[in-house]
Design a protein around this motif. Structure first.
Motif, PDB file in Angstrom:
ATOM      1  N   ASN A  39       0.852  -1.190   0.000  1.00  0.00           N
ATOM      2  CA  ASN A  39       0.000   0.000   0.000  1.00  0.00           C
ATOM      3  C   ASN A  39       0.878   1.226   0.000  1.00  0.00           C
ATOM      4  O   ASN A  39       1.895   1.285   0.687  1.00  0.00           O
ATOM      5  CB  ASN A  39      -0.885   0.031   1.254  1.00  0.00           C
ATOM      6  CG  ASN A  39      -1.855  -1.137   1.295  1.00  0.00           C
ATOM      7  OD1 ASN A  39      -1.839  -1.923   2.233  1.00  0.00           O
ATOM      8  ND2 ASN A  39      -2.655  -1.271   0.281  1.00  0.00           N
ATOM      9  N   GLY A  40       0.488   2.196  -0.811  1.00  0.00           N
ATOM     10  CA  GLY A  40       1.243   3.441  -0.860  1.00  0.00           C
ATOM     11  C   GLY A  40       2.428   3.398  -1.800  1.00  0.00           C
ATOM     12  O   GLY A  40       3.189   4.364  -1.901  1.00  0.00           O
ATOM     13  N   ALA A  41       2.609   2.283  -2.522  1.00  0.00           N
ATOM     14  CA  ALA A  41       3.775   2.134  -3.403  1.00  0.00           C
ATOM     15  C   ALA A  41       3.688   3.030  -4.626  1.00  0.00           C
ATOM     16  O   ALA A  41       4.702   3.354  -5.241  1.00  0.00           O
ATOM     17  CB  ALA A  41       3.923   0.680  -3.839  1.00  0.00           C
ATOM     18  N   GLY A  42       2.460   3.416  -5.027  1.00  0.00           N
ATOM     19  CA  GLY A  42       2.297   4.265  -6.208  1.00  0.00           C
ATOM     20  C   GLY A  42       1.498   3.618  -7.328  1.00  0.00           C
ATOM     21  O   GLY A  42       1.391   4.182  -8.419  1.00  0.00           O
ATOM     22  N   LYS A  43       0.906   2.463  -7.069  1.00  0.00           N
ATOM     23  CA  LYS A  43       0.201   1.713  -8.123  1.00  0.00           C
ATOM     24  C   LYS A  43      -0.958   2.527  -8.703  1.00  0.00           C
ATOM     25  O   LYS A  43      -1.094   2.676  -9.914  1.00  0.00           O
ATOM     26  CB  LYS A  43      -0.312   0.372  -7.580  1.00  0.00           C
ATOM     27  CG  LYS A  43       0.772  -0.548  -7.063  1.00  0.00           C
ATOM     28  CD  LYS A  43       0.223  -1.852  -6.543  1.00  0.00           C
ATOM     29  CE  LYS A  43      -0.673  -1.737  -5.332  1.00  0.00           C
ATOM     30  NZ  LYS A  43      -0.008  -1.214  -4.115  1.00  0.00           N
ATOM     31  N   THR A  44      -1.802   3.037  -7.813  1.00  0.00           N
ATOM     32  CA  THR A  44      -2.976   3.775  -8.287  1.00  0.00           C
ATOM     33  C   THR A  44      -2.557   5.068  -8.977  1.00  0.00           C
ATOM     34  O   THR A  44      -3.139   5.457  -9.991  1.00  0.00           O
ATOM     35  CB  THR A  44      -3.945   4.047  -7.107  1.00  0.00           C
ATOM     36  OG1 THR A  44      -4.454   2.779  -6.683  1.00  0.00           O
ATOM     37  CG2 THR A  44      -5.093   4.951  -7.509  1.00  0.00           C
ATOM     38  N   THR A  45      -1.518   5.706  -8.466  1.00  0.00           N
ATOM     39  CA  THR A  45      -1.021   6.925  -9.124  1.00  0.00           C
ATOM     40  C   THR A  45      -0.561   6.604 -10.539  1.00  0.00           C
ATOM     41  O   THR A  45      -0.865   7.344 -11.484  1.00  0.00           O
ATOM     42  CB  THR A  45       0.129   7.550  -8.303  1.00  0.00           C
ATOM     43  OG1 THR A  45      -0.348   7.797  -6.983  1.00  0.00           O
ATOM     44  CG2 THR A  45       0.607   8.852  -8.917  1.00  0.00           C
ATOM     45  N   LEU A  46       0.125   5.490 -10.709  1.00  0.00           N
ATOM     46  CA  LEU A  46       0.579   5.115 -12.050  1.00  0.00           C
ATOM     47  C   LEU A  46      -0.621   4.847 -12.963  1.00  0.00           C
ATOM     48  O   LEU A  46      -0.664   5.306 -14.107  1.00  0.00           O
ATOM     49  CB  LEU A  46       1.490   3.887 -11.978  1.00  0.00           C
ATOM     50  CG  LEU A  46       2.058   3.440 -13.317  1.00  0.00           C
ATOM     51  CD1 LEU A  46       2.915   4.546 -13.937  1.00  0.00           C
ATOM     52  CD2 LEU A  46       2.893   2.166 -13.172  1.00  0.00           C
TER      53      LEU A  46
HETATM   54  P1  ADP Z   1      -0.946   2.397  -4.009  1.00  0.00           P
HETATM   55  O1  ADP Z   1      -2.010   2.427  -5.052  1.00  0.00           O
HETATM   56  O2  ADP Z   1       0.242   1.574  -4.395  1.00  0.00           O
HETATM   57  O3  ADP Z   1      -1.456   2.048  -2.640  1.00  0.00           O
HETATM   58  P2  ADP Z   1      -0.955   5.288  -4.319  1.00  0.00           P
HETATM   59  O4  ADP Z   1      -0.583   5.575  -5.723  1.00  0.00           O
HETATM   60  O5  ADP Z   1      -2.406   5.381  -3.946  1.00  0.00           O
HETATM   61  O6  ADP Z   1      -0.337   3.896  -3.879  1.00  0.00           O
HETATM   62  O7  ADP Z   1      -0.175   6.307  -3.367  1.00  0.00           O
HETATM   63  C1  ADP Z   1       1.224   6.552  -3.470  1.00  0.00           C
HETATM   64  C2  ADP Z   1       1.614   7.604  -2.446  1.00  0.00           C
HETATM   65  O8  ADP Z   1       1.072   8.859  -2.832  1.00  0.00           O
HETATM   66  C3  ADP Z   1       1.100   7.342  -1.052  1.00  0.00           C
HETATM   67  O9  ADP Z   1       2.065   7.793  -0.131  1.00  0.00           O
HETATM   68  C4  ADP Z   1      -0.163   8.172  -0.968  1.00  0.00           C
HETATM   69  O10 ADP Z   1      -0.429   8.557   0.354  1.00  0.00           O
HETATM   70  C5  ADP Z   1       0.206   9.361  -1.835  1.00  0.00           C
HETATM   71  N1  ADP Z   1      -0.969   9.967  -2.498  1.00  0.00           N
HETATM   72  C6  ADP Z   1      -1.731   9.359  -3.444  1.00  0.00           C
HETATM   73  N2  ADP Z   1      -2.704  10.208  -3.872  1.00  0.00           N
HETATM   74  C7  ADP Z   1      -2.547  11.356  -3.183  1.00  0.00           C
HETATM   75  C8  ADP Z   1      -3.227  12.629  -3.178  1.00  0.00           C
HETATM   76  N3  ADP Z   1      -4.263  12.872  -3.988  1.00  0.00           N
HETATM   77  N4  ADP Z   1      -2.776  13.575  -2.324  1.00  0.00           N
HETATM   78  C9  ADP Z   1      -1.725  13.357  -1.527  1.00  0.00           C
HETATM   79  N5  ADP Z   1      -1.034  12.196  -1.488  1.00  0.00           N
HETATM   80  C10 ADP Z   1      -1.426  11.201  -2.298  1.00  0.00           C
END
Ligand code: ADP
Length: 311
Positions: A39-46
């Motif tokens: 969790n928090g690795a960046g998957k959803t952001t990617l």
């Molecule tokens: P995963 O999908 O692998 O759990 P995310 O891509 O959701 O990871 O999140 C990667 C990092 O970016 C985490 O530390 C998360 O807290 C942070 N993050 C994601 N979206 C936001 C946002 N909109 N605002 C601030 N921090 C964010």
């Protein structure tokens, strides 16, 4: 051939948090690539950079040669992690609504059947189980028969039989030329359907390869555990011809190919050592995940990205 998806040097920060630390990845046409990571690795952001809902601070993303904001939406299918269609529509109505957004959608009944929802298609979304709801959501991502499918945890909440059905469907789509980038926390799923798996940690791809290659490189050794009757440690000789040790009443043999199990047991029989049970385990992607993604000391990771300030 041009890659179906190209990600070059993509960085994304949220304030001090580095969500993506300069990531490079190319997907071939018809490839199924699965991102795993804590969790928090960046998957959803990617995933969001691919769908155009997050703009990278630096780097480039292209899908079939187009930037996410400009891609022909007929060609892209997206399933976000959190997706909740109106509860007072039936599954069929929801899939039909999405079908109506495209010029040349698949027949709605075919999509409902493909995701295993033909029978319950006329029930309100609100009245479906979580797993059934998720199948309807997967159906909305497939209905335009996309060239590239981006799926964020597609099988979360779906029961094992339903998940297996979706894996078969996704494999068929991949074999038919659909490129799929997905995320999951289910290591069995990642191993079962992926051409390649990428392990994301702290916004960097720390290891990428076929499931078999990752298991070979990072999964550790196979292990045979033989529970012995009584305490025969005194007649377990030091020169036992395998990498083994005796612990808590059991003989542990590491790095033993499956075809050598019978030889170990025959050796025990020859020495008159009795045993009550035998278990042999092979490393899996789960072992890879634990070995690579959870390393506390980042220096020990196989690769390490530096994180330049985005300009
Ligand atoms: P995963 O999908 O692998 O759990 P995310 O891509 O959701 O990871 O999140 C990667 C990092 O970016 C985490 O530390 C998360 O807290 C942070 N993050 C994601 N979206 C936001 C946002 N909109 N605002 C601030 N921090 C964010």
């Amino acid at each position: 051939m041009e890659p179906a998806v190209a990600i070059e040097g993509v960085q994304k920060r949220y304030g001090e948090t580095v969500a993506l630390a300069g990531l490079d990845l190319e997907l071939a046409v018809g490839e199924i690539f699965t991102l795993i990571g804590p969790n928090g690795a960046g998957k959803t952001t990617l995933v969001r950079t691919l769908t155009g809902t997050v703009q990278p601070d630096a780097g480039r993303v292209s899908i079939g040669g187009a930037i996410p904001g400009a891609i022909d939406r007929e060609r892209l299918g997206v399933l976000p992690q959190a997706f909740s269609p109106p509860g007072r529509l039936t599954g069929r109505e929801i899939v039909a609504y999405y079908a109506g957004l495209y010029d040349d959608p698949l027949p709605v009944d075919d999509v409902l059947a493909a995701v295993g929802m033909a029978e319950d298609a006329d029930r309100w979304y609100d009245h479906l189980s979580g797993g059934q709801q998720r199948r309807i959501c997967v159906g909305t991502a497939l209905v335009n028969d996309p060239d590239v499918l981006v799926l964020d945890e597609p099988t979360t909440g779906i029961d094992p039989a339903g998940a297996q059905q979706l894996w078969t469907l996704l494999r068929e789509l991949g074999d038919g030329g659909t490129t799929i980038l997905m995320t999951t926390h289910d290591m069995t799923e990642a191993g079962a359907i992926s051409d390649r798996v990428g392990i994301l940690a702290d916004g960097s791809l720390v290891a990428t390869g076929t499931p078999a290659a990752l298991i070979g490189d990072y999964g550790g050794a196979s292990r045979l555990v033989v529970d012995l009757r009584g305490d025969p440690s005194d007649h377990l000789p030091a020169e036992f011809p395998w990498d083994s040790h005796y612990e808590d009443g059991s003989l542990h043999v590491t790095d033993l190919p499956a075809e050598r199990i019978s030889a170990v047991l025959a050796e025990l029989d020859d020495r008159g050592i009795e045993y009550t049970s035998v278990a042999w385990t092979e490393p899996t992607l789960r072992d890879v995940f634990l070995a690579v993604a959870d390393w506390e000391d980042e220096q020990r990771r196989p690769t390490r990205s530096t994180v330049p300030e985005a300009s």
